[in-house]
Design a protein around this motif. Sequence first.
Motif, PDB file in Angstrom:
ATOM      1  N   ASP B  62      -8.462 -62.767  28.243  1.00 39.74           N
ATOM      2  CA  ASP B  62      -8.387 -62.327  29.708  1.00 39.74           C
ATOM      3  C   ASP B  62      -7.859 -60.890  30.082  1.00 39.74           C
ATOM      4  O   ASP B  62      -8.706 -60.308  31.109  1.00 39.74           O
ATOM      5  N   VAL B  63      -7.120 -60.281  29.524  1.00 39.42           N
ATOM      6  CA  VAL B  63      -6.195 -59.364  29.688  1.00 39.42           C
ATOM      7  C   VAL B  63      -6.038 -58.719  28.591  1.00 39.42           C
ATOM      8  O   VAL B  63      -5.271 -59.317  27.572  1.00 39.42           O
ATOM      9  N   ILE B  64      -6.654 -57.084  28.702  1.00 33.01           N
ATOM     10  CA  ILE B  64      -5.879 -56.887  27.599  1.00 33.01           C
ATOM     11  C   ILE B  64      -4.809 -55.143  28.138  1.00 33.01           C
ATOM     12  O   ILE B  64      -5.263 -54.779  28.840  1.00 33.01           O
ATOM     13  N   ILE B  65      -3.410 -54.765  27.452  1.00 29.73           N
ATOM     14  CA  ILE B  65      -3.067 -53.690  27.161  1.00 29.73           C
ATOM     15  C   ILE B  65      -3.782 -52.863  26.266  1.00 29.73           C
ATOM     16  O   ILE B  65      -2.976 -53.057  25.394  1.00 29.73           O
ATOM     17  N   TYR B  66      -4.613 -51.650  26.343  1.00 29.97           N
ATOM     18  CA  TYR B  66      -4.564 -50.553  26.153  1.00 29.97           C
ATOM     19  C   TYR B  66      -4.417 -49.538  26.181  1.00 29.97           C
ATOM     20  O   TYR B  66      -4.471 -48.488  26.533  1.00 29.97           O
ATOM     21  N   THR B  67      -3.688 -48.967  24.818  1.00 23.68           N
ATOM     22  CA  THR B  67      -3.974 -47.750  24.316  1.00 23.68           C
ATOM     23  C   THR B  67      -4.879 -46.724  24.683  1.00 23.68           C
ATOM     24  O   THR B  67      -5.245 -46.784  24.157  1.00 23.68           O
ATOM     25  N   GLY B  68      -4.700 -45.577  25.123  1.00 23.10           N
ATOM     26  CA  GLY B  68      -5.058 -43.957  24.813  1.00 23.10           C
ATOM     27  C   GLY B  68      -5.203 -43.515  23.506  1.00 23.10           C
ATOM     28  O   GLY B  68      -4.420 -44.037  22.942  1.00 23.10           O
ATOM     29  N   HIS B  69      -5.849 -42.808  23.176  1.00 22.59           N
ATOM     30  CA  HIS B  69      -6.000 -42.290  22.044  1.00 22.59           C
ATOM     31  C   HIS B  69      -5.425 -40.705  22.057  1.00 22.59           C
ATOM     32  O   HIS B  69      -5.380 -40.073  23.429  1.00 22.59           O
ATOM     33  N   GLY B  70      -5.169 -40.096  20.687  1.00 23.87           N
ATOM     34  CA  GLY B  70      -5.043 -38.700  20.937  1.00 23.87           C
ATOM     35  C   GLY B  70      -2.893 -38.544  20.736  1.00 23.87           C
ATOM     36  O   GLY B  70      -2.581 -39.156  20.979  1.00 23.87           O
ATOM     37  N   GLY B  71      -3.224 -37.133  20.776  1.00 21.66           N
ATOM     38  CA  GLY B  71      -2.049 -37.472  19.791  1.00 21.66           C
ATOM     39  C   GLY B  71      -1.332 -38.404  19.249  1.00 21.66           C
ATOM     40  O   GLY B  71       0.080 -37.774  17.828  1.00 21.66           O
ATOM     41  N   ARG B  72      -2.179 -38.214  17.783  1.00 21.43           N
ATOM     42  CA  ARG B  72      -1.040 -39.114  16.751  1.00 21.43           C
ATOM     43  C   ARG B  72      -1.626 -38.344  15.425  1.00 21.43           C
ATOM     44  O   ARG B  72      -2.930 -37.472  15.500  1.00 21.43           O
ATOM     45  N   ASP B  73      -0.955 -38.562  14.133  1.00 22.28           N
ATOM     46  CA  ASP B  73      -1.317 -37.964  13.281  1.00 22.28           C
ATOM     47  C   ASP B  73      -2.362 -38.491  11.775  1.00 22.28           C
ATOM     48  O   ASP B  73      -2.370 -39.974  12.528  1.00 22.28           O
ATOM     49  N   HIS B  74      -2.693 -38.499  11.548  1.00 24.46           N
ATOM     50  CA  HIS B  74      -4.374 -38.924  11.335  1.00 24.46           C
ATOM     51  C   HIS B  74      -3.959 -39.675  10.305  1.00 24.46           C
ATOM     52  O   HIS B  74      -4.692 -40.946   9.901  1.00 24.46           O
ATOM     53  N   ASN B  75      -3.107 -39.872   9.330  1.00 24.82           N
ATOM     54  CA  ASN B  75      -2.364 -40.008   8.582  1.00 24.82           C
ATOM     55  C   ASN B  75      -0.872 -40.942   8.525  1.00 24.82           C
ATOM     56  O   ASN B  75      -1.888 -42.372   8.573  1.00 24.82           O
ATOM     57  N   SER B  76      -0.329 -40.508   9.538  1.00 24.22           N
ATOM     58  CA  SER B  76       0.651 -41.634   9.345  1.00 24.22           C
ATOM     59  C   SER B  76       0.275 -42.554  10.714  1.00 24.22           C
ATOM     60  O   SER B  76       0.955 -43.851  11.197  1.00 24.22           O
ATOM     61  N   LYS B  77      -0.517 -42.410  11.300  1.00 28.13           N
ATOM     62  CA  LYS B  77      -0.588 -42.712  12.640  1.00 28.13           C
ATOM     63  C   LYS B  77       0.399 -43.183  13.972  1.00 28.13           C
ATOM     64  O   LYS B  77       0.475 -43.390  14.415  1.00 28.13           O
ATOM     65  N   LYS B  78       1.280 -41.916  13.796  1.00 28.47           N
ATOM     66  CA  LYS B  78       2.144 -42.689  14.085  1.00 28.47           C
ATOM     67  C   LYS B  78       1.850 -40.684  15.394  1.00 28.47           C
ATOM     68  O   LYS B  78       1.652 -39.794  15.757  1.00 28.47           O
ATOM     69  N   ILE B  80       2.530 -38.099  17.458  1.00 29.15           N
ATOM     70  CA  ILE B  80       3.282 -36.858  16.728  1.00 29.15           C
ATOM     71  C   ILE B  80       3.625 -35.406  18.341  1.00 29.15           C
ATOM     72  O   ILE B  80       4.088 -34.328  18.575  1.00 29.15           O
ATOM     73  N   THR B  81       2.555 -36.193  19.452  1.00 29.80           N
ATOM     74  CA  THR B  81       2.525 -35.105  20.840  1.00 29.80           C
ATOM     75  C   THR B  81       1.947 -35.715  21.586  1.00 29.80           C
ATOM     76  O   THR B  81       1.840 -36.936  21.915  1.00 29.80           O
ATOM     77  N   ASP B  82       2.030 -35.442  22.934  1.00 28.91           N
ATOM     78  CA  ASP B  82       1.743 -36.230  24.565  1.00 28.91           C
ATOM     79  C   ASP B  82       0.448 -36.734  24.201  1.00 28.91           C
ATOM     80  O   ASP B  82      -0.411 -35.099  23.620  1.00 28.91           O
ATOM     81  N   GLN B  83       0.036 -37.718  24.449  1.00 24.20           N
ATOM     82  CA  GLN B  83      -1.762 -37.959  25.099  1.00 24.20           C
ATOM     83  C   GLN B  83      -1.629 -37.081  26.164  1.00 24.20           C
ATOM     84  O   GLN B  83      -0.536 -37.251  26.889  1.00 24.20           O
TER      85      GLN B  83
END
Lengths: 287, 287
Positions: B62-78, B80-83
Amino acid sequence: MAERIFGHIPNVYEGDVFESRLILSHNKVHRPTQAGISGSQKEGADSIVLSGGYEDDQDLGDVIIYTGHGGRDHNSKKQITDQTLSDKNLALALNCQNGLPVRVIRGANHKSKFSPEYGYRYDGLYKVVKYWKKKGKSGFNVWLFRLEKVDTDNRFGFEVKEETPGYSKTSRTAVTQQRINRDYSLTIKVKEIYNSHCQVCNVKLYTSAGFYAEAAHIKPLGKPHNGPDTLDNLLCLCPNHHVMFDFGGFTINDDFSLTGLEGELNINTEHKINKEFIRYHREHFAI
Amino acid sequence: MAERIFGHIPNVYEGDVFESRLILSHNKVHRPTQAGISGSQKEGADSIVLSGGYEDDQDLGDVIIYTGHGGRDHNSKKQITDQTLSDKNLALALNCQNGLPVRVIRGANHKSKFSPEYGYRYDGLYKVVKYWKKKGKSGFNVWLFRLEKVDTDNRFGFEVKEETPGYSKTSRTAVTQQRINRDYSLTIKVKEIYNSHCQVCNVKLYTSAGFYAEAAHIKPLGKPHNGPDTLDNLLCLCPNHHVMFDFGGFTINDDFSLTGLEGELNINTEHKINKEFIRYHREHFAI
């Protein structure tokens, strides 16, 4: 007196029936054994019992229009003087302002198809979403409260259909869908017209996600006001003036000057406001 | 493009499973076939798909903590910059500010015990109740969103237990009980200390039911902030400054001067504010 409990009472569930007011009170669901409203002017109302009924009352299951207390002849139950927004009525108004829920209990002698066969049934939590005054058939003012069920599980087995333009005719969870089916594009539009400036004080609030303003309906949507979801029934206000407007802190005159506040409403030529709605607000929300 | 629909899609019910993103899109539940968030910067986000996961994500049903989008390396998903709070992240922030619900869909590859076995399951409406930023393990900022289920029917068959002081350990409907189990006497207390004057601008609003002010927590209650429900974590604010505070329009410095607004916080000697909470707010809510 023990601390007032808002919300569900532990181990008491929706649908639980209690034989008498005494047993209801003993179980802390509704503490007073006679009064219909339990509450204080300081905190708000924690519970109400619906039993008997008054001419302006409406019970739609997930939505209840509830008449306030006071000003009635003890024997005839007729209204013989104006009700005031004090005491128990004030308590319910506080729930509205503070967002606190009220426990609703229906009694067998409540005039509604939702009444239990006998005793008093705990029917869960409702929010007080609006309060206003109305001149009753007696010629005297009564205060009315619109209650909407919280966390509804459609226990009444049907859907509240609000026959108002802009509302979807059927709604799975009445309360949520009503809020959603407001014409959201109009709230964007009115904020665009005023560039998020408040029409009362001209302030423009900023946040991390941009500017912030609120679109306020003048004549409220929903029963029993049935105001339309149209641009001529909307204002662009800052949260402060929205609160004051909704809760009767000020009203707007026909010439758009204000009563209760200095100054006048700023109106853009693109925005035609229907004076009928302003009049309705004056009649029903001012003290 | 057809008008964006907020809320339930007609004839689509909680628990409905769709085999693929294409079919999900065709049924209008989540229009984009690849992106995780559907929305616009103007209106807000109408739906999100949970699939895959990021280190700050939490799915409690009933509660979700959800991360926003952006700033990730396309391949590694890490990261690599601020969102930034722009684009889809801004859309979700708008839901928070405007009170609009978002449809949540869980995919089979979502890393949670609530994930469906296959396909994509529509799990109903959630409100975005808070958004903030956090420096992740990568050293870069991500924006996070706390979502809470609307009109929960406890479909996950258990109760969310918030192990925070001031919360009841079990709650039938998690969201409602959390709001209720705030220490209401403290909200009354802080408003009494300041006599309903806003600590930022000193305004005192009046309504038909008396004066109006809001008690605002500095470090938010609830996961993952877990701020305490105590007087040293509360402010008495007018609605305007409450909105600005919650949504990062200004922050409070250690000497109680303000950043983002002129002036300083008014503090009564009876009211000790814990600077740790002010610091937390600065770190997580300012742009």
